[in-house]
Scaffold this active site. Structure first.
Site, PDB file in Angstrom:
ATOM      1  N   CYS A 185      -3.987  -0.340  -3.038  1.00  0.00           N
ATOM      2  CA  CYS A 185      -4.611   0.849  -3.305  1.00  0.00           C
ATOM      3  C   CYS A 185      -3.963   1.499  -4.877  1.00  0.00           C
ATOM      4  O   CYS A 185      -2.919   0.827  -4.956  1.00  0.00           O
ATOM      5  CB  CYS A 185      -4.018   2.095  -2.225  1.00  0.00           C
ATOM      6  SG  CYS A 185      -2.265   2.513  -2.337  1.00  0.00           S
ATOM      7  N   CYS A 241       0.861  -1.059   0.115  1.00  0.00           N
ATOM      8  CA  CYS A 241      -0.084   0.197   0.021  1.00  0.00           C
ATOM      9  C   CYS A 241       0.916   1.145  -0.140  1.00  0.00           C
ATOM     10  O   CYS A 241       2.079   1.061  -0.017  1.00  0.00           O
ATOM     11  CB  CYS A 241      -0.828   0.028   1.174  1.00  0.00           C
ATOM     12  SG  CYS A 241      -2.243   1.167   1.043  1.00  0.00           S
ATOM     13  N   CYS A 252       4.501   1.654  -7.558  1.00  0.00           N
ATOM     14  CA  CYS A 252       5.325   0.695  -6.923  1.00  0.00           C
ATOM     15  C   CYS A 252       6.602   0.449  -7.670  1.00  0.00           C
ATOM     16  O   CYS A 252       6.665   0.214  -8.885  1.00  0.00           O
ATOM     17  CB  CYS A 252       4.611  -0.945  -7.067  1.00  0.00           C
ATOM     18  SG  CYS A 252       5.456  -2.287  -6.499  1.00  0.00           S
TER      19      CYS A 252
END
Length: 141
Positions: free
Chosen positions: A81, A8, A88
């Site tokens: 999310c 997240c 990422c």
């Protein structure tokens, strides 16, 4: 041993709730669960409280940065999310199944204590249902 990473933005709320449920649903199985963020914000007190209401303690969890786990070969990488999914960093895990589901962030709600509790409860129940299905689909038997 299967390794699962829940990712997240701040590793404070949604990923921590997911981490708690995966541990709960896979208790006694040969699985290691990790949660991390692309930032670290500490454990959200509302997330810890709403999990306690369901009999699961995440008080012992820590808020970790994804880079701390770069040496682990994950079997599953699950972003919870959109921000984490879009930002990422590359995680070098061979053949990891990457899954994504954007869950509502109850920590962003400004309102009364009752409204905040309702928001955390809603998020918890959505996360619980998703990860119960995840475990049923990928960890049969």
């Amino acid at each position: 041993m299967k390794n699962i990473l829940v990712l997240c933005t701040g590793n404070s709320c949604r990923s921590q709730i997911a981490h708690g449920y995966i541990n709960h649903f896979l208790k006694g199985r040969n699985v290691a669960v990790y949660s991390a963020g692309i930032e670290t914000h500490g454990i959200n007190p509302g997330a810890a409280a709403i999990m306690k209401e369901d009999g699961i303690s995440i008080d012992h969890h820590t808020s970790n940065h994804v880079d701390e786990y770069s040496h682990i070969n994950f079997d599953y990488i699950i972003t919870v999310c959109d921000h984490a999914n879009e930002n990422c960093p590359y995680i070098p895990s061979k053949n990891a199944l990457r899954l994504h589901h954007n869950f509502y962030d109850p920590s962003k709600l400004e309102g009364t204590e009752d409204e905040k509790h309702t928001a955390f409860l809603k998020a918890r129940e959505e996360i619980k249902a998703y990860f119960k299905d995840f475990v049923s689909e990928y960890f049969r038997g």
